[in-house]
Design an enzyme around this catalytic site. Structure first.
Site, PDB file in Angstrom:
ATOM      1  CE  LYS A  70      -3.871  -2.594   2.115  1.00 21.32           C
ATOM      2  NZ  LYS A  70      -4.776  -2.548   3.425  1.00 21.32           N
ATOM      3  CB  ALA A  80      -0.119   2.824  16.482  1.00 20.81           C
ATOM      4  N   GLY A  81      -0.891   1.149  13.276  1.00 26.37           N
ATOM      5  CA  GLY A  81      -0.234   0.807  12.087  1.00 26.37           C
ATOM      6  C   GLY A  81      -1.019   1.449  11.071  1.00 26.37           C
ATOM      7  N   GLY A 105     -14.171  -8.357  10.749  1.00 26.18           N
ATOM      8  CA  GLY A 105     -14.154  -7.858   9.697  1.00 26.18           C
ATOM      9  C   GLY A 105     -14.444  -7.976   8.285  1.00 26.18           C
TER      10      GLY A 105
END
Length: 275
Positions: free
Chosen positions: A64, A124-125, A234
Site C-alpha cells: 500500500k 497504531a499501524g 472484519g
C-alpha cells in the site's frame, strides 16, 4: 478481455477474487480478476510490465505504501492515510485510492454506528490510520488510541488534528481505559494479547469492531464476549471496501453508486459467506 488483479505477499488467502467476480457477473461484465504474488522489491517492474488489457489493481500488504508512491493522483483518503489499496490504470498513469477507510465507515454505519460520540482504536499501524479517517468521516470527535508503543501513534495524533478530532494515546499496559461507543481493533488476528489488557479494554463497553476476517475469534473478541459484549469481525469491512473498488474500476469514482448496487452487494456477500 478487461483484466484486474489483486497483488500482495502473501496472496493465496485473498478473498478478493470471489468478491469482485461476483460483482462483475451481477453487472453483466465479462472481466477477469486474479491473484498475483508481488513484493515491494518487484512492484515497480511488475506494474511497468502490464499491457493495455489491465484496468486496475487491488493492493494488500505490503504494497500500500509503494502503490501510494506510484500513483499520479490520489483521493483524499489516500492522501490522509499515505496508503493506496486501489490503482485505476490509465494512459496518464495509475490513479490511487484508499477504500479501506470508506469500507470501515460504511460497515459501522450499516451496524447503526453512524454517529459514534466516542471511539477507541487498538493498534497504531496503517490500518489504524484508515480507522481514524473512517471514524472522522462518521463524526467521531474523541478517539483514544491504545498502542503497545505509544510513540508509534505520533502520526495518528497529527492526523487527528488535521481532521479536527481530539486524539489521546494510552499504552496497552494502562490500568484502565476510557469507555467508548465502539472499539476498532487493528491488531493482527494471531497477535498475542495480555489477558489482563484484554479484560481492561473490554470493561470500557461498546461494540468491538475487529478488522480481522481470519483467525476468529481473536483474544480480544473472546474477552469482549465473556463480559456479555458484542464483538464483530472484519468481513463487512472487506465487503464494503471491495464494493468501493468495484465503483472505481467501473466508473472511476468511489462515490458513484453502481447500477442496482444493493443486488451487487448481496451477490458479493453471498460469494464469501455462502448465503
Amino acid at each position: 478481455m478487461t483484466r484486474l488483479e489483486v497483488w500482495g505477499d502473501p496472496i493465496a488467502h485473498s478473498r478478493s477474487p470471489q468478491l469482485q467476480l461476483a460483482a462483475y457477473r451481477t453487472l453483466g461484465l465479462d472481466w477477469s480478476y486474479e491473484r498475483r504474488r508481488v513484493d515491494e522489491v518487484s512492484f515497480d517492474a511488475q506494474l511497468g510490465s502490464l499491457d493495455d488489457s489491465f484496468r486496475g489493481l487491488s493492493l494488500t500488504m505490503p504494497l500500500k505504501g509503494v502503490a501510494f508512491a506510484a500513483a499520479v493522483t490520489r483521493d483524499r483518503a489516500a492522501e490522509l492515510t499515505g496508503s493506496v489499496n486501489t490503482l485505476l490504470l490509465a494512459a496518464d498513469g495509475p490513479h490511487g485510492f484508499n477504500t479501506d477507510a470508506g469500507g470501515i465507515a460504511r460497515d459501522l454505519a450499516e451496524r447503526g454506528l453512524d454517529t459514534p460520540a466516542t471511539a477507541r482504536i487498538v493498534g497504531a499501524g496503517a490500518t489504524a490510520t484508515s480507522a481514524l479517517v473512517a471514524l472522522g468521516e462518521l463524526g467521531a470527535r474523541e478517539v483514544e488510541v491504545v498502542a503497545r508503543r505509544p510513540e508509534a501513534a505520533a502520526s495518528l495524533l497529527d492526523l487527528g488534528e488535521r481532521l479536527g478530532m481530539r486524539v489521546a494515546v494510552a499504552p496497552l499496559s494502562a490500568d484502565a481505559f476510557r469507555s467508548s461507543d465502539v472499539t476498532v481493533s487493528t491488531l493482527p488476528g494471531e497477535a498475542p494479547l495480555d489477558p489482563v489488557a484484554a479484560e481492561r479494554l473490554a470493561a470500557g463497553g461498546g461494540l468491538l469492531y475487529d478488522v480481522v476476517y481470519g483467525h476468529w475469534p481473536t483474544a480480544l473478541a473472546r474477552a469482549w464476549e465473556s463480559r456479555g459484549g458484542e464483538a464483530v469481525w472484519g468481513l463487512g469491512m472487506l465487503l464494503h471496501q471491495a464494493l468501493l473498488q468495484v465503483r472505481v474500476f467501473t466508473a472511476g469514482d468511489p462515490a458513484r453508486p453502481l447500477p442496482d448496487e444493493e443486488r451487487v452487494l448481496e451477490a458479493m456477500r453471498a460469494a464469501v459467506t455462502g448465503d
